[in-house]
Write a protein that holds these residues in place. Structure first.
Motif, PDB file in Angstrom:
ATOM      1  N   ARG A 282     -41.673  16.937  29.757  1.00 23.27           N
ATOM      2  CA  ARG A 282     -41.060  18.253  29.681  1.00 23.27           C
ATOM      3  C   ARG A 282     -39.545  18.103  29.747  1.00 23.27           C
ATOM      4  NH1 ARG A 282     -38.987  19.679  34.575  1.00 23.27           N
ATOM      5  NH2 ARG A 282     -39.867  18.712  36.435  1.00 23.27           N
ATOM      6  N   SER A 283     -38.862  19.162  29.360  1.00 23.38           N
ATOM      7  CA  SER A 283     -37.403  19.157  29.461  1.00 23.38           C
ATOM      8  C   SER A 283     -37.007  19.178  30.928  1.00 23.38           C
ATOM      9  CB  SER A 283     -36.826  20.380  28.750  1.00 23.38           C
ATOM     10  OG  SER A 283     -37.152  20.376  27.376  1.00 23.38           O
ATOM     11  N   ALA A 284     -35.914  18.510  31.239  1.00 27.05           N
ATOM     12  CA  ALA A 284     -35.417  18.550  32.610  1.00 27.05           C
ATOM     13  C   ALA A 284     -35.054  19.983  32.981  1.00 27.05           C
ATOM     14  CB  ALA A 284     -34.200  17.642  32.745  1.00 27.05           C
ATOM     15  N   ARG A 285     -35.461  20.392  34.175  1.00 28.67           N
ATOM     16  CA  ARG A 285     -35.180  21.752  34.639  1.00 28.67           C
ATOM     17  C   ARG A 285     -34.029  21.700  35.638  1.00 28.67           C
ATOM     18  NH1 ARG A 285     -40.121  23.479  36.349  1.00 28.67           N
ATOM     19  NH2 ARG A 285     -40.551  24.203  34.231  1.00 28.67           N
ATOM     20  N   ILE A 286     -33.006  22.491  35.379  1.00 25.79           N
ATOM     21  CA  ILE A 286     -31.802  22.492  36.198  1.00 25.79           C
ATOM     22  C   ILE A 286     -31.602  23.857  36.834  1.00 25.79           C
ATOM     23  CG2 ILE A 286     -29.283  22.251  36.152  1.00 25.79           C
ATOM     24  CD1 ILE A 286     -29.636  20.363  33.758  1.00 25.79           C
ATOM     25  N   LEU A 287     -31.356  23.864  38.136  1.00 24.26           N
ATOM     26  CA  LEU A 287     -31.025  25.097  38.845  1.00 24.26           C
ATOM     27  C   LEU A 287     -29.505  25.196  38.905  1.00 24.26           C
ATOM     28  CD1 LEU A 287     -31.795  27.587  40.510  1.00 24.26           C
ATOM     29  CD2 LEU A 287     -31.898  26.108  42.539  1.00 24.26           C
ATOM     30  N   LEU A 288     -28.948  26.206  38.258  1.00 22.41           N
ATOM     31  CA  LEU A 288     -27.503  26.417  38.187  1.00 22.41           C
ATOM     32  C   LEU A 288     -27.132  27.566  39.115  1.00 22.41           C
ATOM     33  CD1 LEU A 288     -24.742  25.882  36.869  1.00 22.41           C
ATOM     34  CD2 LEU A 288     -25.430  27.400  34.998  1.00 22.41           C
ATOM     35  N   VAL A 289     -26.380  27.249  40.158  1.00 24.01           N
ATOM     36  CA  VAL A 289     -26.074  28.231  41.196  1.00 24.01           C
ATOM     37  C   VAL A 289     -24.573  28.506  41.230  1.00 24.01           C
ATOM     38  CG1 VAL A 289     -26.410  28.869  43.604  1.00 24.01           C
ATOM     39  CG2 VAL A 289     -27.961  27.196  42.533  1.00 24.01           C
ATOM     40  N   ASP A 290     -24.191  29.695  40.813  1.00 21.91           N
ATOM     41  CA  ASP A 290     -22.785  30.107  40.839  1.00 21.91           C
ATOM     42  C   ASP A 290     -22.748  31.625  40.781  1.00 21.91           C
ATOM     43  OD1 ASP A 290     -19.949  30.648  39.953  1.00 21.91           O
ATOM     44  OD2 ASP A 290     -19.906  28.449  39.992  1.00 21.91           O
ATOM     45  N   ASP A 291     -21.866  32.227  41.561  1.00 22.43           N
ATOM     46  CA  ASP A 291     -21.840  33.694  41.609  1.00 22.43           C
ATOM     47  C   ASP A 291     -20.949  34.304  40.534  1.00 22.43           C
ATOM     48  OD1 ASP A 291     -19.575  32.652  42.891  1.00 22.43           O
ATOM     49  OD2 ASP A 291     -19.257  34.508  44.024  1.00 22.43           O
TER      50      ASP A 291
ATOM     51  N   PHE B  47     -37.616  21.399  40.249  1.00 17.77           N
ATOM     52  CA  PHE B  47     -36.350  21.151  39.561  1.00 17.77           C
ATOM     53  C   PHE B  47     -36.022  19.657  39.563  1.00 17.77           C
ATOM     54  CE2 PHE B  47     -36.014  25.609  40.718  1.00 17.77           C
ATOM     55  CZ  PHE B  47     -35.473  26.159  39.556  1.00 17.77           C
ATOM     56  N   ASP B  48     -35.323  19.239  38.510  1.00 20.18           N
ATOM     57  CA  ASP B  48     -34.882  17.853  38.389  1.00 20.18           C
ATOM     58  C   ASP B  48     -33.445  17.672  38.847  1.00 20.18           C
ATOM     59  OD1 ASP B  48     -37.286  16.717  36.901  1.00 20.18           O
ATOM     60  OD2 ASP B  48     -36.732  18.392  35.596  1.00 20.18           O
ATOM     61  N   LEU B  49     -32.710  18.791  38.954  1.00 22.51           N
ATOM     62  CA  LEU B  49     -31.299  18.721  39.330  1.00 22.51           C
ATOM     63  C   LEU B  49     -30.832  20.100  39.774  1.00 22.51           C
ATOM     64  CD1 LEU B  49     -28.542  17.107  39.250  1.00 22.51           C
ATOM     65  CD2 LEU B  49     -28.269  17.990  36.931  1.00 22.51           C
ATOM     66  N   VAL B  50     -29.925  20.114  40.753  1.00 22.31           N
ATOM     67  CA  VAL B  50     -29.312  21.367  41.204  1.00 22.31           C
ATOM     68  C   VAL B  50     -27.803  21.243  41.052  1.00 22.31           C
ATOM     69  CG1 VAL B  50     -28.926  22.937  43.147  1.00 22.31           C
ATOM     70  CG2 VAL B  50     -31.163  21.832  42.859  1.00 22.31           C
ATOM     71  N   VAL B  51     -27.199  22.196  40.339  1.00 21.85           N
ATOM     72  CA  VAL B  51     -25.742  22.303  40.248  1.00 21.85           C
ATOM     73  C   VAL B  51     -25.344  23.452  41.157  1.00 21.85           C
ATOM     74  CG1 VAL B  51     -23.764  22.718  38.760  1.00 21.85           C
ATOM     75  CG2 VAL B  51     -25.733  21.421  37.891  1.00 21.85           C
ATOM     76  N   LEU B  52     -24.562  23.159  42.173  1.00 25.03           N
ATOM     77  CA  LEU B  52     -24.380  24.099  43.286  1.00 25.03           C
ATOM     78  C   LEU B  52     -22.906  24.348  43.579  1.00 25.03           C
ATOM     79  CD1 LEU B  52     -25.681  25.635  45.724  1.00 25.03           C
ATOM     80  CD2 LEU B  52     -25.605  23.463  46.962  1.00 25.03           C
ATOM     81  N   ASP B  53     -22.472  25.591  43.392  1.00 29.83           N
ATOM     82  CA  ASP B  53     -21.110  25.965  43.767  1.00 29.83           C
ATOM     83  C   ASP B  53     -21.038  26.134  45.284  1.00 29.83           C
ATOM     84  OD1 ASP B  53     -18.406  26.725  42.998  1.00 29.83           O
ATOM     85  OD2 ASP B  53     -18.945  28.702  43.749  1.00 29.83           O
ATOM     86  N   LEU B  54     -19.889  25.795  45.869  1.00 32.03           N
ATOM     87  CA  LEU B  54     -19.774  25.888  47.324  1.00 32.03           C
ATOM     88  C   LEU B  54     -19.543  27.314  47.804  1.00 32.03           C
ATOM     89  CD1 LEU B  54     -17.678  22.757  48.364  1.00 32.03           C
ATOM     90  CD2 LEU B  54     -20.116  23.160  48.614  1.00 32.03           C
ATOM     91  N   MET B  55     -18.769  28.090  47.055  1.00 36.18           N
ATOM     92  CA  MET B  55     -18.412  29.442  47.492  1.00 36.18           C
ATOM     93  C   MET B  55     -19.436  30.434  46.967  1.00 36.18           C
ATOM     94  SD  MET B  55     -15.797  28.726  49.263  1.00 36.18           S
ATOM     95  CE  MET B  55     -15.123  30.338  49.602  1.00 36.18           C
ATOM     96  N   LEU B  56     -20.445  30.719  47.783  1.00 34.37           N
ATOM     97  CA  LEU B  56     -21.523  31.616  47.378  1.00 34.37           C
ATOM     98  C   LEU B  56     -21.686  32.755  48.386  1.00 34.37           C
ATOM     99  CD1 LEU B  56     -24.285  28.987  46.451  1.00 34.37           C
ATOM    100  CD2 LEU B  56     -22.943  30.356  44.842  1.00 34.37           C
ATOM    101  N   PRO B  57     -22.082  33.935  47.928  1.00 34.53           N
ATOM    102  CA  PRO B  57     -22.396  35.029  48.854  1.00 34.53           C
ATOM    103  C   PRO B  57     -23.753  34.819  49.528  1.00 34.53           C
ATOM    104  CG  PRO B  57     -22.710  35.737  46.579  1.00 34.53           C
ATOM    105  CD  PRO B  57     -22.127  34.354  46.516  1.00 34.53           C
ATOM    106  N   LYS B  58     -23.955  35.540  50.621  1.00 35.08           N
ATOM    107  CA  LYS B  58     -25.198  35.565  51.398  1.00 35.08           C
ATOM    108  C   LYS B  58     -25.434  34.265  52.159  1.00 35.08           C
ATOM    109  CE  LYS B  58     -27.405  39.096  48.587  1.00 35.08           C
ATOM    110  NZ  LYS B  58     -28.589  39.532  47.800  1.00 35.08           N
ATOM    111  N   ILE B  59     -25.601  33.142  51.461  1.00 33.82           N
ATOM    112  CA  ILE B  59     -25.711  31.829  52.111  1.00 33.82           C
ATOM    113  C   ILE B  59     -24.793  30.890  51.347  1.00 33.82           C
ATOM    114  CG2 ILE B  59     -27.219  29.928  52.772  1.00 33.82           C
ATOM    115  CD1 ILE B  59     -29.567  31.830  52.706  1.00 33.82           C
ATOM    116  N   ASP B  60     -23.835  30.248  52.038  1.00 35.48           N
ATOM    117  CA  ASP B  60     -22.867  29.437  51.302  1.00 35.48           C
ATOM    118  C   ASP B  60     -23.486  28.138  50.788  1.00 35.48           C
ATOM    119  OD1 ASP B  60     -22.590  27.248  53.217  1.00 35.48           O
ATOM    120  OD2 ASP B  60     -21.403  28.593  54.454  1.00 35.48           O
ATOM    121  N   GLY B  61     -22.762  27.504  49.879  1.00 35.16           N
ATOM    122  CA  GLY B  61     -23.277  26.323  49.212  1.00 35.16           C
ATOM    123  C   GLY B  61     -23.581  25.173  50.141  1.00 35.16           C
ATOM    124  N   LEU B  62     -22.783  24.997  51.181  1.00 38.75           N
ATOM    125  CA  LEU B  62     -23.029  23.903  52.123  1.00 38.75           C
ATOM    126  C   LEU B  62     -24.360  24.088  52.843  1.00 38.75           C
ATOM    127  CD1 LEU B  62     -19.473  23.372  53.658  1.00 38.75           C
ATOM    128  CD2 LEU B  62     -20.654  21.917  51.996  1.00 38.75           C
TER     129      LEU B  62
END
Length: 237
Positions: free
Chosen positions: A4-13, A50-65
């Protein structure tokens, strides 16, 4: 990931960033799932593999860290952080929490694509081979490293290492007594040392010591060579 294609979770507000990054990823054939805050990211992660997570640090509700910490506590999925130039401390903290790599904003789409491909390639390589080559495991004191199977045992117990941790340990252990600079280790793991802070290696060495040493402050296997880098215990000693 082969069937299957790699599935990526892209997290950015920021919607502009989501649009900018998701388009080339989908064009490359990846399955992209988007999340715009930390809580949604954790929910999406629980719903799919997911095969990969791209995660921004500055996020609402729960921060990236915090998202990084929670993901790493239950998964070895590769995590690439998106950081701003002013967030040097956050980069180090993110690596402490288990992120595998980071990209500093602003960045080119070419660099972004290259990092994505490299992270997915490393994750694929980290899977144990079905038929291991005839490479003899390394046994030093209470430490046993099986390179083909990518397994580590210490004092009879299995130790779970991330891809990066195993690669650093392997590079050092295959050259017992040899001193490796931080740039040499960065190149071994990521292919080059460009754009990366040498302190990245210090963080992963600290994690390794916590996992394999009886006393991380008085190591038996991984030694610091001040002003230069690190070396593995000479097997002849």
């Amino acid at each position: 990931m082969a069937d299957r294609s790699a599935r990526i979770l892209l997290v950015d507000d920021e919607q502009s960033i989501q649009t900018l990054l998701s388009y080339p990823l989908r064009k490359e054939g990846y399955d992209v799932v988007q999340a715009t805050d930390g809580r949604e990211a954790l929910d999406r992660f629980d719903e799919q593999v997911f095969d990969l997570v791209v995660l921004d640090l500055m996020l609402p509700k729960i921060d990236g860290l915090e998202v990084c910490r929670r993901l790493r506590s239950r998964s070895s999925v590769p995590i690439i952080m998106l950081t701003a130039k002013s967030e040097e401390i956050d980069k180090v903290v993110g690596l402490e929490l288990g992120a595998d790599d980071y990209i500093t904003k602003p960045f080119s789409l070419r660099e972004f694509s290259s990092r994505i491909k490299a992270a997915l390639r490393r994750a694929e390589m980290s899977r144990p081979a079905e038929t291991a080559p005839d490479e003899v495991p390394l046994c030093v004191r209470d430490l046993r490293i099986d390179f083909p199977k990518r397994t580590v045992r210490v004092r009879g117990d299995d130790v779970q290492l991330t891809y990066v941790e195993f690669e650093i340990l392997s590079a050092l252990a295959r050259g017992p007594g040899r001193v490796f600079t931080r740039d040499m280790l960065l190149a071994r793991v990521w292919g080059d040392s460009a754009y990366r802070d040498p302190r990245t290696i210090d963080v992963h060495i600290r994690h390794l010591r916590e996992k394999i040493e009886r006393d991380p402050k008085d190591p038996e296997y991984l030694f610091t060579v001040r002003g230069v880098g690190y070396r593995f215990r000479d097997t002849e000693l």
